[in-house]
Motif scaffolding. Structure first.
Motif, PDB file in Angstrom:
ATOM      1  N   UNK A   1       0.843  -1.195   0.000  1.00  6.40           N
ATOM      2  CA  UNK A   1       0.000   0.000   0.000  1.00  6.40           C
ATOM      3  C   UNK A   1       0.881   1.249   0.000  1.00  6.40           C
ATOM      4  N   UNK A   2       0.628   2.140  -0.942  1.00  8.33           N
ATOM      5  CA  UNK A   2       1.301   3.445  -0.940  1.00  8.33           C
ATOM      6  C   UNK A   2       0.478   4.419  -1.784  1.00  8.33           C
ATOM      7  N   UNK A   3       0.581   5.695  -1.473  1.00  8.02           N
ATOM      8  CA  UNK A   3      -0.172   6.718  -2.184  1.00  8.02           C
ATOM      9  C   UNK A   3       0.737   7.929  -2.410  1.00  8.02           C
ATOM     10  N   UNK A   4       0.201   8.927  -3.089  1.00 10.96           N
ATOM     11  CA  UNK A   4       0.913  10.195  -3.189  1.00 10.96           C
ATOM     12  C   UNK A   4       0.919  10.832  -1.805  1.00 10.96           C
ATOM     13  N   UNK A   5       1.832  11.771  -1.552  1.00 12.70           N
ATOM     14  CA  UNK A   5       1.901  12.386  -0.216  1.00 12.70           C
ATOM     15  C   UNK A   5       0.683  13.244   0.076  1.00 12.70           C
TER      16      UNK A   5
END
Length: 631
Positions: free
Chosen positions: A614-618
């Motif tokens: 899981x990762x997203x833009x800041x």
């Protein structure tokens, strides 16, 4: 002295001899070792009485330091020598990047027949080498069936349709989520009531209608509500001013693709769908010599239905609300009726806002009418009706296969399919008739059995695949006969079955005859879908198939684009291929391991199971120089 005492005395003497002998041998081995070490070691032979410093005798130069660390375990393959590739995050504004439906690139193409809105992929040197990020705040979608009615705003942060279609009940925005009441332009009472109206005109409940196609689907409420009737719908719409309509459909857990009726064939085989539907889809059916209706005819099964609601149907009552003249609408309907007759369709019924036509079961009668109706002509026999990858749409009638009984108009050309659910595992007509010479009925049944075993094994590797509701949208990148999807038919999932255009056999028609859905795809290009479409990806021998055609990292980047954060991947392939793939996926920040074949460790084919992290833009307040935020 008794007997026991004498025996004990002898035993003690024997032990003493044994100990003495062992001690002598040890002392001898020790002295021999000293002598050998002195002969080869200048330090040991050196007499320091002359005062020569020990530092003169340096350590012999070694080409490689000894390394006593472990470099393997029972699960991992031997290490590779290649340096791991790192794939950086793309910019935040690319979170909805669809490479082959790019608005800027489309401006280079003609407006005629909406060619500019169809699929146009970037050149090889233009392809991005970065990972598409999820928008900030992205959450795992709601589980099916709850997802049919609700989606997170953060996952599809677009409110345009909530304003534009406010009075048509498409979608409603409240707090942090979207609600889908099930409405549509032509069914403000809801898709359920609309489908009930259709069900009063044709039978939707007996299993004879299983696969449907919805042209210009909106947010796919028609397809969403057909699922409860065991009808699976391929919904498609262009990426146009109705921002994110297909993306909404996919977030709801409903099958959908980006697509349009323009100048090339739809990417589906002939005789695929039992039903085709258009609800105010704004496609000019009667124009361009009826080419669009001829394309619908190509993909409809013999005896299949075409349903039209919206302009011009029921124009006598609705013309004022459509802001068009009565003459204009009357001319449009007359044009559609003429094209339908030229295709030998029968108009079943027109009631209120609905009109339904039926394609003939065979072309016995239609061939006779060609003597009177010269247009459209039948397509040439050398034109493969199943060829549908960048294939030009022709203004000709796709001929149905010949039938044995030349007098029975009800004989189904190409063979009759069983009703659902028996249709799923029954031998498909294309196999029974030998259309695919290498696939016999026995081979088909064996393949079905094989995939039941394989999927059972997969669920042990990926417990989330076996967890009801954890996954919803699945894609099989090299589906062959659809065995993977068939083995999951009782689970609350749907599978997009892909037949690569590079595959040895075109089996997509067989997949549709089983009552499953799918499309064609070249995996050296991007798929016509949004990022984060799928919860799970299955790839059987895909990387072996594409060796020498494109780089494995290009395929992996596309897989990463269409996979949701937290989504699962299972890749089957040769062990040497999987070792390279596993190394590349480190740069994608996937976590995975290579497992043995279901038959055991002695098979060269292995299975790589991985999970996308899981990762997203800041967050907006974070350092703008950062391009990703890990959780």
């Amino acid at each position: 002295m008794n007997l026991f005492t004498r025996i004990s005395s002898r035993t003690k003497k024997s032990n003493l001899y044994y100990v003495t002998l062992v001690a002598l041998l040890c002392i001898g081995s020790y002295l021999l070792g000293i002598w050998q070490n002195t002969a080869v070691n200048p330090r040991a032979a050196f007499d320091d009485s002359d005062g020569t410093p020990c530092e003169q005798f340096t350590r012999p130069v070694s080409t490689k330091d000894l390394d006593f660390d472990a470099h393997h375990n029972i699960q991992d393959p031997p290490p590779v020598t290649e340096t791991a590739v790192n794939f950086p995050s793309c910019a935040a504004e690319l979170s909805e990047h669809t490479p082959c439906e790019d608005a800027k690139r489309s401006l280079k193409f003609a407006r005629e027949r909406l060619e500019y809105r169809q699929r146009h992929c970037p050149e090889r040197e233009e392809i991005l080498k970065c990972r598409i990020p999820a928008p900030y705040g992205y959450k795992t979608p709601f589980r099916w069936p709850e997802s049919r009615d609700v989606a997170w705003f953060a996952n599809v942060p677009h409110t345009e349709l909530t304003v534009e279609k406010k009075n048509q009940n498409w979608v409603r925005y409240e707090n942090d989520r979207f609600w889908f009441p099930g409405g549509g332009t032509m069914f403000p009472r809801g898709a359920d009531a609309y489908i009930d109206d259709i069900g009063r005109l044709i039978d939707l409940s007996d299993g004879s209608i299983r696969t449907a196609i919805d042209t210009g689907c909106g947010v796919a409420s028609f397809g969403a509500y057909l699922l409860s009737r065991n009808i699976t719908t391929m919904s498609f719409a262009p990426r146009d001013t109705h921002e994110a309509q297909v993306q909404f459909a996919l977030e709801r857990g409903v099958p959908a693709m980006i697509g349009i009726m323009a100048t090339i064939r739809l990417p589906y085989p002939s005789r695929a769908f039992d039903l085709a539907h258009c609800s105010r889809c704004l496609i000019p059916w009667g124009q361009n010599d009826g080419a669009y209706l001829m394309e619908v005819d190509r993909v409809l099964r013999p005896g299949g239905y075409w349903i039209l609601s919206g302009p011009p149907i029921n124009w006598q009552k609705r013309w004022k609300g459509w802001e068009r003249t009565m003459d204009d609408l009357n001319a449009e309907q007359t044009q559609i009726e003429q094209v339908a007759r030229s295709l030998c369709w029968k108009k079943v019924v027109q009631r209120d806002d609905l009109a339904i036509w039926q394609k003939p079961f065979n072309h016995i009668h239609c061939k006779k009418t060609r003597q009177v109706l010269k247009n459209p002509e039948f397509c040439r026999h050398d034109q493969d009706p199943d060829m549908a990858w960048y294939t030009k749409m022709d203004s000709c009638l796709t001929p149905l296969p010949e039938v044995d009984d030349a007098e029975d108009l009800k004989t189904v050309a190409g063979g009759k399919v069983e009703k659902w659910p028996a249709r799923l595992n029954a031998v498909p007509p294309r196999v029974n008739k030998g259309d695919l010479e290498e696939i016999t009925p026995e081979a088909f049944l064996e393949n079905t059995k094989l995939w039941k075993q394989r999927v059972s094994y997969y669920k042990k590797l990926d417990y989330q695949l076996g967890e009801t509701g954890r996954y919803r949208n699945l894609v099989d990148m090299n589906a062959y006969l659809g065995g993977f999807a068939a083995a999951l038919a009782d689970d609350p999932v749907w599978v997009m079955n892909i037949v690569p255009v590079e595959a040895k056999l075109n089996t997509l028609g067989v997949i549709y005859e089983r009552g499953l859905i799918g499309t064609y795809q070249n995996w050296c290009e991007a798929m016509s879908t949004y990022p984060r479409t799928y919860d799970f990806i299955h790839a059987d021998s895909v990387f072996t198939l594409y060796q020498g055609k494109c780089k494995p990292e290009e395929i992996l980047l596309e897989m990463d684009r269409i996979l949701r954060p937290g989504g699962g991947v299972i890749i089957r392939d040769d062990v040497d291929v999987l070792i390279k793939v596993k190394e590349l996926t480190k740069g994608l920040e996937w976590e995975g391991r290579i497992a043995d074949h279901e038959k055991g460790p002695h098979e060269r084919e292995k299975i790589y199971y991985a999970v996308k992290q899981y990762w997203t833009v800041p967050a907006p307040y974070e350092d703008k120089n950062n391009t990703s935020a890990l959780s």
